[in-house]
Design a protein around this motif. Sequence first.
Motif, PDB file in Angstrom:
ATOM      1  N   CYS A  12      30.894  -1.909 -16.057  1.00  0.00           N
ATOM      2  CA  CYS A  12      29.628  -2.620 -16.297  1.00  0.00           C
ATOM      3  C   CYS A  12      28.473  -1.646 -16.478  1.00  0.00           C
ATOM      4  O   CYS A  12      27.644  -1.809 -17.387  1.00  0.00           O
ATOM      5  CB  CYS A  12      29.333  -3.575 -15.156  1.00  0.00           C
ATOM      6  N   TYR A  13      28.409  -0.619 -15.653  1.00  0.00           N
ATOM      7  CA  TYR A  13      27.321   0.343 -15.784  1.00  0.00           C
ATOM      8  C   TYR A  13      27.489   1.223 -17.015  1.00  0.00           C
ATOM      9  O   TYR A  13      26.500   1.664 -17.609  1.00  0.00           O
ATOM     10  CB  TYR A  13      27.181   1.194 -14.522  1.00  0.00           C
ATOM     11  N   ALA A  14      28.714   1.472 -17.438  1.00  0.00           N
ATOM     12  CA  ALA A  14      28.937   2.210 -18.681  1.00  0.00           C
ATOM     13  C   ALA A  14      28.440   1.399 -19.878  1.00  0.00           C
ATOM     14  O   ALA A  14      27.788   1.942 -20.782  1.00  0.00           O
ATOM     15  CB  ALA A  14      30.415   2.547 -18.843  1.00  0.00           C
ATOM     16  N   VAL A  15      28.711   0.109 -19.886  1.00  0.00           N
ATOM     17  CA  VAL A  15      28.205  -0.762 -20.952  1.00  0.00           C
ATOM     18  C   VAL A  15      26.682  -0.805 -20.908  1.00  0.00           C
ATOM     19  O   VAL A  15      26.009  -0.760 -21.950  1.00  0.00           O
ATOM     20  CB  VAL A  15      28.821  -2.174 -20.838  1.00  0.00           C
ATOM     21  N   ALA A  16      26.112  -0.869 -19.726  1.00  0.00           N
ATOM     22  CA  ALA A  16      24.657  -0.878 -19.590  1.00  0.00           C
ATOM     23  C   ALA A  16      24.041   0.413 -20.120  1.00  0.00           C
ATOM     24  O   ALA A  16      22.988   0.395 -20.769  1.00  0.00           O
ATOM     25  CB  ALA A  16      24.268  -1.096 -18.136  1.00  0.00           C
ATOM     26  N   LEU A  17      24.691   1.543 -19.864  1.00  0.00           N
ATOM     27  CA  LEU A  17      24.191   2.813 -20.402  1.00  0.00           C
ATOM     28  C   LEU A  17      24.247   2.829 -21.924  1.00  0.00           C
ATOM     29  O   LEU A  17      23.338   3.346 -22.580  1.00  0.00           O
ATOM     30  CB  LEU A  17      24.994   3.978 -19.828  1.00  0.00           C
ATOM     31  N   LEU A  18      25.294   2.290 -22.495  1.00  0.00           N
ATOM     32  CA  LEU A  18      25.384   2.222 -23.957  1.00  0.00           C
ATOM     33  C   LEU A  18      24.296   1.322 -24.536  1.00  0.00           C
ATOM     34  O   LEU A  18      23.702   1.637 -25.577  1.00  0.00           O
ATOM     35  CB  LEU A  18      26.763   1.726 -24.373  1.00  0.00           C
ATOM     36  N   ALA A  36      13.623   1.791 -21.539  1.00  0.00           N
ATOM     37  CA  ALA A  36      15.059   2.054 -21.647  1.00  0.00           C
ATOM     38  C   ALA A  36      15.435   3.344 -20.915  1.00  0.00           C
ATOM     39  O   ALA A  36      16.492   3.410 -20.271  1.00  0.00           O
ATOM     40  CB  ALA A  36      15.472   2.131 -23.111  1.00  0.00           C
ATOM     41  N   LEU A  37      14.593   4.365 -21.001  1.00  0.00           N
ATOM     42  CA  LEU A  37      14.878   5.606 -20.263  1.00  0.00           C
ATOM     43  C   LEU A  37      14.836   5.376 -18.759  1.00  0.00           C
ATOM     44  O   LEU A  37      15.672   5.908 -18.020  1.00  0.00           O
ATOM     45  CB  LEU A  37      13.873   6.688 -20.651  1.00  0.00           C
ATOM     46  N   MET A  69      14.218  10.919  -7.926  1.00  0.00           N
ATOM     47  CA  MET A  69      12.922  11.600  -7.887  1.00  0.00           C
ATOM     48  C   MET A  69      12.553  12.178  -9.247  1.00  0.00           C
ATOM     49  O   MET A  69      11.418  12.027  -9.709  1.00  0.00           O
ATOM     50  CB  MET A  69      12.941  12.701  -6.822  1.00  0.00           C
ATOM     51  N   VAL A  70      13.497  12.822  -9.892  1.00  0.00           N
ATOM     52  CA  VAL A  70      13.234  13.397 -11.212  1.00  0.00           C
ATOM     53  C   VAL A  70      12.967  12.291 -12.235  1.00  0.00           C
ATOM     54  O   VAL A  70      12.093  12.418 -13.092  1.00  0.00           O
ATOM     55  CB  VAL A  70      14.404  14.305 -11.643  1.00  0.00           C
ATOM     56  N   GLY A  71      13.707  11.200 -12.139  1.00  0.00           N
ATOM     57  CA  GLY A  71      13.512  10.089 -13.060  1.00  0.00           C
ATOM     58  C   GLY A  71      12.141   9.461 -12.918  1.00  0.00           C
ATOM     59  O   GLY A  71      11.493   9.113 -13.907  1.00  0.00           O
TER      60      GLY A  71
END
Length: 89
Positions: A12-18, A36-37, A69-71
């Motif tokens: 699910c998270y892989a699809v969300a990243l795509l 999106a970022l 934190m970086v994000g």
Amino acid sequence: MIAAALTFAFACYAVALLLDLWRIVRGPDSADRILALDTMVINVIALFVLYGVWRGTAVYFETAMLVAMVGFVSTVAYCRFVLRGDIIE
């Protein structure tokens, strides 16, 4: 049972990243790309946490905290750049 749940969550998270990547490429304006970022950072954090659960180690939780934190800093910097044209006043 936990292995099946982790596999489903990884998928699910892989699809969300795509889908986030698609929104970054096709976003009509910069606000959509910023959103999106930021969503992509959240999905990467979730993947690190899931991987830490799967491996049974706390190192990946610390990695997730660093990515968070970086994000956050990168999202704020990019928003300031879009709004004001510079990052540091």
